[in-house]
Enzyme design. Structure first.
Site, PDB file in Angstrom:
ATOM      1  N   GLU A 152       0.660  -1.260   0.329  1.00 30.38           N
ATOM      2  CA  GLU A 152      -0.090   0.379   0.103  1.00 30.38           C
ATOM      3  C   GLU A 152       1.492   1.763  -0.255  1.00 30.38           C
ATOM      4  O   GLU A 152       2.127   1.208   0.802  1.00 30.38           O
ATOM      5  CB  GLU A 152      -0.944  -0.011   1.590  1.00 30.38           C
ATOM      6  N   CYS A 178       3.436   8.822   0.956  1.00 36.08           N
ATOM      7  CA  CYS A 178       3.967   7.509   1.508  1.00 36.08           C
ATOM      8  C   CYS A 178       3.980   6.390   1.411  1.00 36.08           C
ATOM      9  O   CYS A 178       3.042   5.842   0.758  1.00 36.08           O
ATOM     10  CB  CYS A 178       2.956   7.714   3.224  1.00 36.08           C
ATOM     11  N   CYS A 220       6.244  -6.758   6.772  1.00 37.29           N
ATOM     12  CA  CYS A 220       7.857  -6.728   7.402  1.00 37.29           C
ATOM     13  C   CYS A 220       8.471  -7.489   8.391  1.00 37.29           C
ATOM     14  O   CYS A 220       7.748  -8.208   8.560  1.00 37.29           O
ATOM     15  CB  CYS A 220       7.113  -5.167   8.193  1.00 37.29           C
ATOM     16  N   CYS A 245       7.322  -4.773  15.603  1.00 32.84           N
ATOM     17  CA  CYS A 245       6.900  -3.578  16.556  1.00 32.84           C
ATOM     18  C   CYS A 245       5.034  -4.081  16.664  1.00 32.84           C
ATOM     19  O   CYS A 245       4.536  -3.987  16.164  1.00 32.84           O
ATOM     20  CB  CYS A 245       6.574  -1.916  16.134  1.00 32.84           C
ATOM     21  N   CYS A 271       1.451  -2.256  15.478  1.00 39.17           N
ATOM     22  CA  CYS A 271       1.318  -1.616  14.385  1.00 39.17           C
ATOM     23  C   CYS A 271       1.555  -3.105  13.344  1.00 39.17           C
ATOM     24  O   CYS A 271       1.434  -4.075  13.260  1.00 39.17           O
ATOM     25  CB  CYS A 271       3.374  -1.451  13.891  1.00 39.17           C
ATOM     26  N   GLY A 287       7.202  -1.937   5.777  1.00 42.31           N
ATOM     27  CA  GLY A 287       8.203  -2.609   5.442  1.00 42.31           C
ATOM     28  C   GLY A 287       9.384  -1.538   6.501  1.00 42.31           C
ATOM     29  O   GLY A 287       9.104  -0.839   6.510  1.00 42.31           O
ATOM     30  N   GLU A 288      10.522  -2.271   6.078  1.00 41.16           N
ATOM     31  CA  GLU A 288      11.770  -1.657   6.859  1.00 41.16           C
ATOM     32  C   GLU A 288      12.660  -0.984   5.938  1.00 41.16           C
ATOM     33  O   GLU A 288      13.344  -1.666   5.546  1.00 41.16           O
ATOM     34  CB  GLU A 288      12.130  -2.226   8.076  1.00 41.16           C
ATOM     35  N   SER A 310      12.336   6.630   6.880  1.00 39.64           N
ATOM     36  CA  SER A 310      12.102   6.326   8.208  1.00 39.64           C
ATOM     37  C   SER A 310      12.708   5.093   9.194  1.00 39.64           C
ATOM     38  O   SER A 310      12.012   3.816   8.243  1.00 39.64           O
ATOM     39  CB  SER A 310      10.103   6.489   8.699  1.00 39.64           C
ATOM     40  N   SER A 328      12.127   6.147  14.313  1.00 39.46           N
ATOM     41  CA  SER A 328      10.397   6.208  15.437  1.00 39.46           C
ATOM     42  C   SER A 328      11.606   5.622  17.016  1.00 39.46           C
ATOM     43  O   SER A 328      11.915   4.406  17.109  1.00 39.46           O
ATOM     44  CB  SER A 328      10.116   4.772  14.995  1.00 39.46           C
ATOM     45  N   LEU A 329      11.078   5.778  17.168  1.00 35.18           N
ATOM     46  CA  LEU A 329      12.318   6.063  18.694  1.00 35.18           C
ATOM     47  C   LEU A 329      10.698   5.238  19.583  1.00 35.18           C
ATOM     48  O   LEU A 329      11.334   3.851  20.632  1.00 35.18           O
ATOM     49  CB  LEU A 329      13.008   7.021  19.571  1.00 35.18           C
ATOM     50  N   HIS A 330      10.174   6.205  19.769  1.00 37.53           N
ATOM     51  CA  HIS A 330       8.730   5.425  21.212  1.00 37.53           C
ATOM     52  C   HIS A 330       9.450   5.587  22.713  1.00 37.53           C
ATOM     53  O   HIS A 330       8.119   5.750  22.899  1.00 37.53           O
ATOM     54  CB  HIS A 330       8.332   4.308  20.487  1.00 37.53           C
ATOM     55  N   ASN A 364      -2.960   5.317  15.933  1.00 39.13           N
ATOM     56  CA  ASN A 364      -4.169   4.772  15.148  1.00 39.13           C
ATOM     57  C   ASN A 364      -4.280   3.554  15.982  1.00 39.13           C
ATOM     58  O   ASN A 364      -3.329   2.704  15.500  1.00 39.13           O
ATOM     59  CB  ASN A 364      -3.531   5.034  13.815  1.00 39.13           C
ATOM     60  N   CYS A 387      -0.586   5.806   9.683  1.00 32.55           N
ATOM     61  CA  CYS A 387       0.976   5.246  10.487  1.00 32.55           C
ATOM     62  C   CYS A 387       0.575   4.211  10.960  1.00 32.55           C
ATOM     63  O   CYS A 387      -0.644   3.968  12.441  1.00 32.55           O
ATOM     64  CB  CYS A 387       1.292   6.187  11.277  1.00 32.55           C
TER      65      CYS A 387
END
Ligand code: SAH
Length: 346
Positions: free
Chosen positions: A94, A107, A114, A118, A121, A165-166, A197, A220-222, A296, A339
């Site tokens: 997508e 995006c 992936c 996470c 996600c 994906g990464e 990212s 992406s720290l979080h 989300n 996201c």
């Protein structure tokens, strides 16, 4: 046995020139075909009208032109458009067009599924099937550029590698796609308008620095607390915060560029004073911005967006420490385009 034909778009311009030399034609023919494939987006050798019919037939015998197909398109109330993109082997990824007053951002996805885990996600729930090729990433951008012109009367202005994906786990192809996106023969976009990212793969962040890339980096720290980060992003057991810190220092030292940290604040997970203090400390390592992203929901009760007071606490403390902070509102939630919601549902 008939050999499978090669995808002509996997050839570099040099390789195309060599091909034409090898069949006794002029190397310049390679430039012409390259232009058809990349700037003009030809999906068919017959479209290449400045190439002789004979040569076109020869190309047809030796090569295929793999390309993506926008399989379905959903439009959100807020103008966001989500494309389900079918690849030549039938797999789907997508990509999303996000319009704001001043820009339109694409995006894009870099992998089918992936390999990371996470917990918050939706894409992580899909198995990683394969990496995308450079042309499959490039084509997503071209498709969104077309939609931007059609629906918003302006070309695409920005690209973020924040789809499925990464990106740094598909390093070579992501960089090759950016090379095409930024080259004059491709879309001629400035690398300053591109953000890659990553969930934070230290070795590859160092490689980006060694390769002197010109695009921007987001991480992406979080959480800046190792124990917490491991719980929500289990791969962080191998890619630890001290290693991430070291790789970011290396990045800054070698590129002179800062970084943006993406950060979601969840209720009971990272909404305490100590979480904020750890983030402020982490932000001291290299110049950075913090982008607080709205969560989300993906049908998992463990994760709930923290309340506004918790988010305000973050903002106040970060601003006090003179760390630029923005809060990003979600777009396209009604069509699962926000996201972390990309999961090939529709
Ligand atoms: N793998 C890359 C890029 C894809 S994810 C990365 O991790 O950076 C793009 C961004 O969306 C990341 O910051 C990711 O942490 C965030 N994200 C994932 N799931 C989310 C969710 N449910 N709500 C909000 N953001 C999410």
């Amino acid at each position: 046995m008939k050999l499978e034909k090669k995808d002509i778009r996997s050839l570099s311009k040099e390789e195309l020139r060599d091909f034409f030399t090898s069949i006794g034609d002029k190397p310049f023919r390679g430039n012409q075909v390259y232009e058809w494939l990349w700037s003009k987006g030809a999906h068919d050798f017959d479209k290449m009208t400045n190439i002789s019919i004979e040569t076109r037939a020869h190309l047809e015998e030796n090569f295929v032109i793999n390309h993506i197909e926008v399989d379905s398109l959903q439009r959100s109330e807020d103008g966001t458009v989500k494309n389900a993109v079918k690849l030549h082997d039938g797999l789907i990824v997508e990509s999303v067009l996000i319009p704001t007053k001043k820009r339109t951002t694409a995006c894009v996805s870099s992998q089918v599924g992936c390999s990371l885990d996470c917990k918050f996600c939706a894409t992580a729930r899909l198995k990683r099937m394969r990496n995308l090729n450079p042309d499959e990433i490039y084509d997503q951008v071209v498709a969104i550029d077309k939609e931007s012109r059609l629906y918003h009367n302006r070309p695409l202005s920005n690209i973020v590698f924040m789809g499925m994906g990464e990106p740094l786990m598909n390093y070579k192809n992501v960089l090759a796609s950016i090379e095409k996106i930024t080259s004059e023969e491709g879309l001629g976009m400035s690398p300053k308008r591109i953000v890659v990212s990553t969930s934070g793969v230290p070795k590859m962040i160092k490689k980006l620095a060694d390769d002197q890339v010109k695009f921007n980096l987001a991480v992406s720290l979080h959480s800046a607390i190792q124990e917490t980060r491991e719980q929500i992003m289990p791969f962080a057991k191998s890619f630890t915060l001290p290693d991430l810190k070291e790789s970011l220092e290396y990045w800054y030292e070698h590129t002179g560029k800062g970084v943006t940290y993406e950060y979601v604040v969840w209720d009971g997970i990272n909404d305490k004073e100590e979480d904020i203090n750890a983030l402020v400390q982490f932000c001291g390592y290299i110049p950075c911005k913090v982008n607080i992203i709205e969560y989300n929901p993906i049908n998992d009760e463990e994760f709930q967006q923290a309340n506004n007071a918790a988010i305000d606490n973050y903002i106040v403390k970060l601003e006090k420490a003179r760390i630029p902070v923005t809060v990003r509102r979600s777009r396209g939630k009604d069509i699962d385009a926000a996201c972390g919601q990309l999961a090939n549902k529709a």
